[in-house]
Design a protein around this motif. Sequence first.
Motif, short mmCIF file in Angstrom:
data_model
loop_
_atom_site.label_atom_id
_atom_site.label_comp_id
_atom_site.label_asym_id
_atom_site.label_seq_id
_atom_site.Cartn_x
_atom_site.Cartn_y
_atom_site.Cartn_z
N VAL A 101 0.89 -1.28 -0.06
CA VAL A 101 0.14 0.07 -0.12
C VAL A 101 0.85 1.24 0.10
O VAL A 101 2.16 1.30 0.57
N ASP A 102 0.31 2.21 -0.83
CA ASP A 102 1.22 3.66 -0.78
C ASP A 102 1.12 4.01 0.58
O ASP A 102 0.39 3.86 1.50
N LEU A 103 2.19 5.02 0.86
CA LEU A 103 2.11 5.77 2.12
C LEU A 103 0.95 6.23 2.68
O LEU A 103 0.62 6.23 3.79
N ASP A 104 0.22 7.14 1.79
CA ASP A 104 -0.86 7.45 2.38
C ASP A 104 -2.17 6.71 2.69
O ASP A 104 -2.65 6.79 3.85
N GLU A 105 -2.28 5.63 1.96
CA GLU A 105 -3.25 4.58 2.46
C GLU A 105 -2.60 4.07 3.53
O GLU A 105 -3.67 3.70 4.53
N ALA A 106 -1.53 3.81 3.70
CA ALA A 106 -1.03 3.21 5.31
C ALA A 106 -1.12 4.10 6.40
O ALA A 106 -1.62 3.61 7.30
N LEU A 107 -1.25 5.36 6.08
CA LEU A 107 -1.26 6.15 7.04
C LEU A 107 -2.63 6.27 7.55
O LEU A 107 -3.18 6.27 8.72
N LYS A 108 -3.70 6.10 6.52
CA LYS A 108 -4.99 6.23 6.86
C LYS A 108 -5.49 4.75 7.69
O LYS A 108 -6.23 5.01 8.48
#
Length: 70
Positions: A31-38
Amino acid sequence: MSEQSVTKAQSFEESYAELEKIVLKLEKESVDLDEALKLFQKGQQLVKTCSSLLENAAIQIEEIQKGKQE
């Protein structure tokens, strides 16, 4: 992952199942960073929910036990 309102009351089992899905997704998928953070943020909310529900259950158990001792 389905978008659920933070205000929707979830049972412990529902919250824990959703948390497990998030953990698996973060461990198994790329998963990309933004999705991982969410996902991480949602996971943190679910941990707090589960913790609170467990604390409430423990309090109820203590109250039941006190009632039996009287």
